[in-house]
Each structure stands twice: as structure tokens, then as C-alpha cells.
Design a protein around this motif. Sequence first.
Motif, mmCIF file in Angstrom:
data_model
loop_
_atom_site.group_PDB
_atom_site.id
_atom_site.type_symbol
_atom_site.label_atom_id
_atom_site.label_comp_id
_atom_site.label_asym_id
_atom_site.label_seq_id
_atom_site.Cartn_x
_atom_site.Cartn_y
_atom_site.Cartn_z
ATOM 1 N N GLU A 89 -21.098 -22.127 -9.950
ATOM 2 C CA GLU A 89 -21.937 -21.528 -8.911
ATOM 3 C C GLU A 89 -23.286 -21.096 -9.476
ATOM 4 O O GLU A 89 -24.326 -21.292 -8.844
ATOM 5 C CB GLU A 89 -21.221 -20.343 -8.254
ATOM 6 N N GLU A 90 -23.272 -20.519 -10.673
ATOM 7 C CA GLU A 90 -24.524 -20.107 -11.305
ATOM 8 C C GLU A 90 -25.397 -21.314 -11.653
ATOM 9 O O GLU A 90 -26.614 -21.273 -11.479
ATOM 10 C CB GLU A 90 -24.239 -19.274 -12.564
ATOM 11 N N SER A 91 -24.765 -22.394 -12.130
ATOM 12 C CA SER A 91 -25.549 -23.584 -12.484
ATOM 13 C C SER A 91 -26.149 -24.230 -11.235
ATOM 14 O O SER A 91 -27.258 -24.762 -11.284
ATOM 15 C CB SER A 91 -24.723 -24.598 -13.282
ATOM 16 N N GLU A 92 -25.446 -24.155 -10.104
ATOM 17 C CA GLU A 92 -26.060 -24.649 -8.874
ATOM 18 C C GLU A 92 -27.251 -23.767 -8.505
ATOM 19 O O GLU A 92 -28.322 -24.276 -8.153
ATOM 20 C CB GLU A 92 -25.061 -24.665 -7.720
ATOM 21 N N GLY A 93 -27.073 -22.474 -8.603
ATOM 22 C CA GLY A 93 -28.135 -21.529 -8.256
ATOM 23 C C GLY A 93 -29.388 -21.699 -9.092
ATOM 24 O O GLY A 93 -30.501 -21.565 -8.591
ATOM 25 N N ASN A 94 -29.213 -22.037 -10.387
ATOM 26 C CA ASN A 94 -30.409 -22.186 -11.233
ATOM 27 C C ASN A 94 -30.850 -23.641 -11.395
ATOM 28 O O ASN A 94 -31.751 -23.939 -12.164
ATOM 29 C CB ASN A 94 -30.219 -21.491 -12.595
ATOM 30 N N GLY A 95 -30.197 -24.554 -10.653
ATOM 31 C CA GLY A 95 -30.650 -25.940 -10.615
ATOM 32 C C GLY A 95 -30.219 -26.824 -11.760
ATOM 33 O O GLY A 95 -30.773 -27.901 -11.952
ATOM 34 N N THR A 96 -29.215 -26.396 -12.534
ATOM 35 C CA THR A 96 -28.783 -27.211 -13.667
ATOM 36 C C THR A 96 -27.441 -27.906 -13.434
ATOM 37 O O THR A 96 -26.926 -28.555 -14.337
ATOM 38 C CB THR A 96 -28.687 -26.353 -14.946
ATOM 39 N N ILE A 97 -26.902 -27.794 -12.241
ATOM 40 C CA ILE A 97 -25.609 -28.412 -11.944
ATOM 41 C C ILE A 97 -25.750 -29.936 -11.940
ATOM 42 O O ILE A 97 -26.814 -30.471 -11.615
ATOM 43 C CB ILE A 97 -25.040 -27.899 -10.599
ATOM 44 N N THR A 98 -24.686 -30.627 -12.301
ATOM 45 C CA THR A 98 -24.719 -32.091 -12.282
ATOM 46 C C THR A 98 -24.187 -32.601 -10.945
ATOM 47 O O THR A 98 -23.449 -31.900 -10.237
ATOM 48 C CB THR A 98 -23.850 -32.685 -13.407
ATOM 49 N N LEU A 99 -24.549 -33.828 -10.635
ATOM 50 C CA LEU A 99 -24.024 -34.445 -9.415
ATOM 51 C C LEU A 99 -22.513 -34.588 -9.487
ATOM 52 O O LEU A 99 -21.818 -34.398 -8.484
ATOM 53 C CB LEU A 99 -24.670 -35.819 -9.186
ATOM 54 N N ASN A 100 -21.992 -34.893 -10.678
ATOM 55 C CA ASN A 100 -20.540 -35.018 -10.820
ATOM 56 C C ASN A 100 -19.832 -33.702 -10.516
ATOM 57 O O ASN A 100 -18.785 -33.693 -9.864
ATOM 58 C CB ASN A 100 -20.158 -35.518 -12.218
ATOM 59 N N SER A 101 -20.395 -32.597 -10.970
ATOM 60 C CA SER A 101 -19.795 -31.293 -10.665
ATOM 61 C C SER A 101 -19.829 -31.025 -9.164
ATOM 62 O O SER A 101 -18.861 -30.530 -8.589
ATOM 63 C CB SER A 101 -20.534 -30.169 -11.398
ATOM 64 N N LEU A 102 -20.947 -31.339 -8.531
ATOM 65 C CA LEU A 102 -21.035 -31.157 -7.078
ATOM 66 C C LEU A 102 -20.009 -32.017 -6.352
ATOM 67 O O LEU A 102 -19.378 -31.567 -5.394
ATOM 68 C CB LEU A 102 -22.447 -31.495 -6.585
ATOM 69 N N LYS A 103 -19.826 -33.268 -6.818
ATOM 70 C CA LYS A 103 -18.821 -34.156 -6.209
ATOM 71 C C LYS A 103 -17.426 -33.569 -6.346
ATOM 72 O O LYS A 103 -16.633 -33.598 -5.402
ATOM 73 C CB LYS A 103 -18.848 -35.541 -6.877
ATOM 74 N N GLU A 104 -17.118 -33.058 -7.524
ATOM 75 C CA GLU A 104 -15.788 -32.481 -7.762
ATOM 76 C C GLU A 104 -15.545 -31.283 -6.855
ATOM 77 O O GLU A 104 -14.459 -31.148 -6.269
ATOM 78 C CB GLU A 104 -15.635 -32.075 -9.235
ATOM 79 N N VAL A 105 -16.519 -30.410 -6.736
ATOM 80 C CA VAL A 105 -16.375 -29.235 -5.877
ATOM 81 C C VAL A 105 -16.244 -29.667 -4.419
ATOM 82 O O VAL A 105 -15.395 -29.158 -3.688
ATOM 83 C CB VAL A 105 -17.546 -28.246 -6.060
ATOM 84 N N ALA A 106 -17.065 -30.603 -4.010
ATOM 85 C CA ALA A 106 -16.991 -31.100 -2.629
ATOM 86 C C ALA A 106 -15.603 -31.651 -2.350
ATOM 87 O O ALA A 106 -14.994 -31.339 -1.312
ATOM 88 C CB ALA A 106 -18.055 -32.169 -2.389
ATOM 89 N N HIS A 107 -15.094 -32.445 -3.263
ATOM 90 C CA HIS A 107 -13.752 -33.022 -3.099
ATOM 91 C C HIS A 107 -12.693 -31.916 -3.007
ATOM 92 O O HIS A 107 -11.813 -31.965 -2.152
ATOM 93 C CB HIS A 107 -13.442 -33.978 -4.259
ATOM 94 N N ALA A 108 -12.810 -30.930 -3.878
ATOM 95 C CA ALA A 108 -11.837 -29.828 -3.886
ATOM 96 C C ALA A 108 -11.872 -29.038 -2.577
ATOM 97 O O ALA A 108 -10.861 -28.497 -2.138
ATOM 98 C CB ALA A 108 -12.105 -28.899 -5.071
ATOM 99 N N LEU A 109 -13.034 -28.967 -1.949
ATOM 100 C CA LEU A 109 -13.184 -28.228 -0.690
ATOM 101 C C LEU A 109 -13.000 -29.132 0.536
ATOM 102 O O LEU A 109 -13.215 -28.702 1.660
ATOM 103 C CB LEU A 109 -14.574 -27.566 -0.631
ATOM 104 N N ASP A 110 -12.628 -30.388 0.290
ATOM 105 C CA ASP A 110 -12.451 -31.378 1.352
ATOM 106 C C ASP A 110 -13.766 -31.598 2.113
ATOM 107 O O ASP A 110 -13.798 -31.677 3.340
ATOM 108 C CB ASP A 110 -11.325 -30.979 2.315
ATOM 109 N N LEU A 111 -14.853 -31.657 1.341
ATOM 110 C CA LEU A 111 -16.187 -31.886 1.880
ATOM 111 C C LEU A 111 -16.748 -33.171 1.283
ATOM 112 O O LEU A 111 -16.195 -33.712 0.326
ATOM 113 C CB LEU A 111 -17.120 -30.714 1.543
ATOM 114 N N LYS A 112 -17.858 -33.605 1.805
ATOM 115 C CA LYS A 112 -18.529 -34.800 1.302
ATOM 116 C C LYS A 112 -19.881 -34.392 0.741
ATOM 117 O O LYS A 112 -20.642 -33.689 1.401
ATOM 118 C CB LYS A 112 -18.723 -35.794 2.450
ATOM 119 N N LEU A 113 -20.169 -34.831 -0.471
ATOM 120 C CA LEU A 113 -21.483 -34.592 -1.052
ATOM 121 C C LEU A 113 -22.448 -35.615 -0.473
ATOM 122 O O LEU A 113 -22.187 -36.814 -0.494
ATOM 123 C CB LEU A 113 -21.445 -34.732 -2.580
ATOM 124 N N VAL A 114 -23.553 -35.140 0.052
ATOM 125 C CA VAL A 114 -24.598 -36.010 0.585
ATOM 126 C C VAL A 114 -25.802 -35.858 -0.321
ATOM 127 O O VAL A 114 -26.266 -34.753 -0.569
ATOM 128 C CB VAL A 114 -24.953 -35.606 2.037
#
Length: 153
Positions: free
Chosen positions: A62-87
Motif C-alpha cells: 500500500e505504501e509503495s502504491e502511495g509513493n509510486g514505486t509499486i510494480t505492475l505485477n504487484s498491482l495484478k496480484e492484489v487485483a486478482h486477490a480482491l477479485d478485481l481487474k487491473l486496467v
Amino acid sequence: MRSKRKLLIEQLDQKLQPFLETRVVIVPERGWINTIRTTLNMTLAQLGAKLTITRQGVKRIEESEGNGTITLNSLKEVAHALDLKLVYALVPKNGTIDDLIAAKAEKLAQKIVLRTNQNMKLEGQGIGDDKISKTIRDLAHEIKREIRRSLWD
């Protein structure tokens, strides 16, 4: 070749069409992951269990998303875990790809014509404002049609 490039631009603009409204989307201050997780009343530990990481690991994500250093792969994993789709998309700030090219072509044409006219003025051969405007329009149209690589310098 030019018509192929034009077709590619049109196809790209069509692909990006659904994203045009995203220009008005305001990213939550604490990021999407935190906002969605807390809205769902989900704890860090619960999301961590879905991701098979610790709650501290979720906090770091969550902190890495907030400061802009999160990776697309991490976002995909979180989206999948939340049953969401990364766009994910890169969209022009204003208008379409075609509009972006037109604006860049206009700017380049203006730079070329005004520089040339300045040199001509020094030689006593400058042209009037109406002729300058027409020359800029014509050159911009040609640059746009050819999509010169110099557009991006």
C-alpha cells in the motif's frame, strides 16, 4: 506506407477510446489498494492471507502504491486477490493520439517557419503574417501526414 500509419493511429485511438474518461479520475490520496481494502472492511491480515504475505507486506504494498514505486505485477496480484481487474493504459492528456500528433506537428512547423522567416528577414526577404500562418498550417499538415521522427525531439 502513410495510409498504414494513419490506420494504426486510428486503431490505437479506438483502443484508447474507453479510457478517455479516465482523465477525470482522481486517484485516492492513500492509493487504490488501501481505499478498496478499507471500503470492503478488509483488514491488512485478511488481504495478506489472500496474497500469502504478512500484514506488514500488505502495508508495504500500500505504501509503495502511495509513493509510486509499486510494480505492475504487484498491482495484478492484489487485483486478482480482491477479485478485481487491473486496467492499464497510457492516454493522451488532451484528446486523441491523432490530436497529440497534430499539436506536435503544429509546434514543430511553427518553430521551423519562424526560424526560417527570421533568417529571411535578416536578408530583407521576410514574409507577412498571413503567409506565415498559411505556411505553418501547410507544413504542419505535411509533418503530420509523414509523422516525421523529428516530432519527438
